[in-house]
Design a protein around this motif. Structure first.
Motif, PDB file in Angstrom:
ATOM      1  N   ASN A 128       0.821  -1.209   0.000  1.00  0.00           N
ATOM      2  CA  ASN A 128       0.000   0.000   0.000  1.00  0.00           C
ATOM      3  C   ASN A 128       0.856   1.261   0.000  1.00  0.00           C
ATOM      4  OD1 ASN A 128      -2.524  -1.327  -0.020  1.00  0.00           O
ATOM      5  ND2 ASN A 128      -2.407  -1.672   2.177  1.00  0.00           N
ATOM      6  N   TYR A 129       1.962   1.237   0.738  1.00  0.00           N
ATOM      7  CA  TYR A 129       2.887   2.370   0.697  1.00  0.00           C
ATOM      8  C   TYR A 129       3.439   2.541  -0.713  1.00  0.00           C
ATOM      9  CZ  TYR A 129       6.689   5.520   2.047  1.00  0.00           C
ATOM     10  OH  TYR A 129       7.529   6.604   2.155  1.00  0.00           O
ATOM     11  N   GLN A 130       3.823   1.425  -1.334  1.00  0.00           N
ATOM     12  CA  GLN A 130       4.335   1.494  -2.699  1.00  0.00           C
ATOM     13  C   GLN A 130       3.259   1.963  -3.674  1.00  0.00           C
ATOM     14  OE1 GLN A 130       7.519   1.042  -3.722  1.00  0.00           O
ATOM     15  NE2 GLN A 130       8.044   0.876  -1.550  1.00  0.00           N
ATOM     16  N   ALA A 131       2.023   1.506  -3.470  1.00  0.00           N
ATOM     17  CA  ALA A 131       0.933   1.936  -4.340  1.00  0.00           C
ATOM     18  C   ALA A 131       0.655   3.430  -4.185  1.00  0.00           C
ATOM     19  CB  ALA A 131      -0.330   1.132  -4.026  1.00  0.00           C
ATOM     20  N   LEU A 132       0.765   3.934  -2.957  1.00  0.00           N
ATOM     21  CA  LEU A 132       0.600   5.360  -2.719  1.00  0.00           C
ATOM     22  C   LEU A 132       1.661   6.154  -3.468  1.00  0.00           C
ATOM     23  CD1 LEU A 132      -0.445   7.882  -1.162  1.00  0.00           C
ATOM     24  CD2 LEU A 132       1.043   7.188   0.740  1.00  0.00           C
ATOM     25  N   THR A 133       2.914   5.733  -3.337  1.00  0.00           N
ATOM     26  CA  THR A 133       4.009   6.411  -4.032  1.00  0.00           C
ATOM     27  C   THR A 133       3.844   6.317  -5.543  1.00  0.00           C
ATOM     28  OG1 THR A 133       5.491   5.889  -2.192  1.00  0.00           O
ATOM     29  CG2 THR A 133       6.513   6.544  -4.264  1.00  0.00           C
ATOM     30  N   ASP A 134       3.475   5.132  -6.027  1.00  0.00           N
ATOM     31  CA  ASP A 134       3.279   4.936  -7.468  1.00  0.00           C
ATOM     32  C   ASP A 134       2.133   5.802  -7.991  1.00  0.00           C
ATOM     33  OD1 ASP A 134       5.330   3.104  -7.439  1.00  0.00           O
ATOM     34  OD2 ASP A 134       4.024   1.340  -7.512  1.00  0.00           O
ATOM     35  N   ARG A 135       1.094   5.949  -7.181  1.00  0.00           N
ATOM     36  CA  ARG A 135      -0.054   6.772  -7.601  1.00  0.00           C
ATOM     37  C   ARG A 135       0.368   8.218  -7.769  1.00  0.00           C
ATOM     38  NH1 ARG A 135      -3.565   8.144 -10.313  1.00  0.00           N
ATOM     39  NH2 ARG A 135      -5.688   8.684  -9.727  1.00  0.00           N
ATOM     40  N   VAL A 136       1.106   8.745  -6.807  1.00  0.00           N
ATOM     41  CA  VAL A 136       1.607  10.121  -6.920  1.00  0.00           C
ATOM     42  C   VAL A 136       2.528  10.247  -8.123  1.00  0.00           C
ATOM     43  CG1 VAL A 136       3.022  11.889  -5.795  1.00  0.00           C
ATOM     44  CG2 VAL A 136       1.346  10.584  -4.458  1.00  0.00           C
ATOM     45  N   GLN A 137       3.391   9.269  -8.309  1.00  0.00           N
ATOM     46  CA  GLN A 137       4.326   9.317  -9.427  1.00  0.00           C
ATOM     47  C   GLN A 137       3.599   9.303 -10.767  1.00  0.00           C
ATOM     48  OE1 GLN A 137       7.110   6.021  -9.696  1.00  0.00           O
ATOM     49  NE2 GLN A 137       8.641   7.347 -10.613  1.00  0.00           N
ATOM     50  N   SER A 138       2.569   8.473 -10.882  1.00  0.00           N
ATOM     51  CA  SER A 138       1.847   8.388 -12.155  1.00  0.00           C
ATOM     52  C   SER A 138       1.105   9.688 -12.452  1.00  0.00           C
ATOM     53  CB  SER A 138       0.876   7.205 -12.131  1.00  0.00           C
ATOM     54  OG  SER A 138      -0.168   7.409 -11.207  1.00  0.00           O
ATOM     55  N   ILE A 139       0.551  10.340 -11.418  1.00  0.00           N
ATOM     56  CA  ILE A 139      -0.127  11.622 -11.624  1.00  0.00           C
ATOM     57  C   ILE A 139       0.864  12.674 -12.113  1.00  0.00           C
ATOM     58  CG2 ILE A 139      -1.325  13.519 -10.462  1.00  0.00           C
ATOM     59  CD1 ILE A 139      -2.502  11.360  -8.554  1.00  0.00           C
ATOM     60  N   LEU A 140       2.015  12.735 -11.463  1.00  0.00           N
ATOM     61  CA  LEU A 140       3.010  13.739 -11.836  1.00  0.00           C
ATOM     62  C   LEU A 140       3.620  13.439 -13.206  1.00  0.00           C
ATOM     63  CD1 LEU A 140       4.785  14.251  -8.398  1.00  0.00           C
ATOM     64  CD2 LEU A 140       3.146  15.769  -9.512  1.00  0.00           C
ATOM     65  N   ALA A 141       3.823  12.164 -13.493  1.00  0.00           N
ATOM     66  CA  ALA A 141       4.362  11.806 -14.810  1.00  0.00           C
ATOM     67  C   ALA A 141       3.393  12.200 -15.916  1.00  0.00           C
ATOM     68  CB  ALA A 141       4.664  10.313 -14.867  1.00  0.00           C
ATOM     69  N   ALA A 142       2.098  11.972 -15.693  1.00  0.00           N
ATOM     70  CA  ALA A 142       1.091  12.357 -16.681  1.00  0.00           C
ATOM     71  C   ALA A 142       1.027  13.865 -16.860  1.00  0.00           C
ATOM     72  CB  ALA A 142      -0.278  11.816 -16.265  1.00  0.00           C
ATOM     73  N   ALA A 143       1.422  14.612 -15.809  1.00  0.00           N
ATOM     74  CA  ALA A 143       1.419  16.077 -15.891  1.00  0.00           C
ATOM     75  C   ALA A 143       2.654  16.621 -16.595  1.00  0.00           C
ATOM     76  CB  ALA A 143       1.338  16.670 -14.484  1.00  0.00           C
ATOM     77  N   GLY A 144       3.622  15.753 -16.908  1.00  0.00           N
ATOM     78  CA  GLY A 144       4.796  16.191 -17.649  1.00  0.00           C
ATOM     79  C   GLY A 144       6.101  16.190 -16.869  1.00  0.00           C
ATOM     80  N   PHE A 145       6.075  15.758 -15.605  1.00  0.00           N
ATOM     81  CA  PHE A 145       7.319  15.638 -14.847  1.00  0.00           C
ATOM     82  C   PHE A 145       8.117  14.455 -15.392  1.00  0.00           C
ATOM     83  CE2 PHE A 145       4.640  18.116 -12.133  1.00  0.00           C
ATOM     84  CZ  PHE A 145       5.481  18.903 -11.358  1.00  0.00           C
TER      85      PHE A 145
END
Length: 233
Positions: A128-145
């Motif tokens: 769940n910790y990894q999923a939380l981090t992955d979720r934030v990462q995927s949102i930011l990656a989709a935003a262009g980071f």
């Protein structure tokens, strides 16, 4: 390798295979649910495997130690279980989505303040910790980071979550050890701290616009406004 060593190897329950099922019906999930119940009721200071064995009953004690070898293993499991509440659906722009996820995580940790106390030493490898981090990462990656800028942005918001939750749970722990509610504790402690009692009470109250949840949301917004997608490799 001895069986006892094999069951505690690599320093984390998440890096080892779960033991094979036994005839006892008590599952790892059952033990984790009971541990959360005990911690919500009694707090972290009173928690032990002996307390857990008493909570589950003598017939289940052997299953407890077969399923979960050590107290540290159990603490890792329950911290990660709490973070499951952070895996929420989001919409809006990327800042709104990150806010939704981080606010859900903060609220889950506020509901179980002992979990925040454990974050520095018992989190990071669970699903769940990894999923939380992955979720934030995927949102930011989709935003262009991208690249290292993406990694830094993820670290900024996740570390803000952990730091805020740990600091706010520390305040709450002090108040709870006193046996007083927030208002009475503030009125008795403010003079010794050299602060105004009303301001201290507002600082501690979850319902206050100056309270921990409001401060967390405001600080998160400051971080997100300061972040901009850019390409760095």
């Amino acid at each position: 390798m001895r069986e006892a060593d094999r069951r505690t190897a690599l320093g984390s329950v998440w890096l080892r295979d779960e033991p094979e099922p036994t005839r006892n019906r008590l599952s790892r999930d059952d033990i984790v649910a009971a541990a959360i119940r005990v911690l919500d009721r009694d707090g972290l200071d009173a928690f032990s495997m002996r307390v857990m064995a008493a909570e589950l009953g003598t017939a289940a004690t052997s299953a407890l130690y077969w399923r979960i070898a050590t107290k540290d293993d159990l603490l890792e499991l329950i911290v990660d279980a709490v973070l499951a509440d952070a895996l929420v659906e989001t919409d809006g722009d990327w800042r709104d989505q990150v806010t939704d996820v981080l606010m859900a995580a903060y609220q889950a940790l506020w509901e179980h303040p002992w979990a925040a106390q454990l974050l520095p030493s018992h989190a990071g490898l669970g699903p769940n910790y990894q999923a939380l981090t992955d979720r934030v990462q995927s949102i930011l990656a989709a935003a262009g980071f991208k690249g290292m800028h993406l990694d830094s942005a993820v670290s900024a918001v996740i570390h803000y979550l952990i730091g805020s939750a740990v600091a706010d749970s520390a305040w709450l722990a002090v108040v709870r050890r006193s046996g007083l509610n927030e208002l009475r504790w503030a009125s008795k402690s403010a003079d010794r701290m050299g602060v105004d009692a009303a301001h201290l009470a507002a600082y501690l109250s979850r319902e206050s616009t100056a309270g921990p949840e409001a401060r967390f949301a405001s600080g998160l917004r400051v971080i997100l406004v300061g972040l901009r997608p850019r390409q760095i490799f």
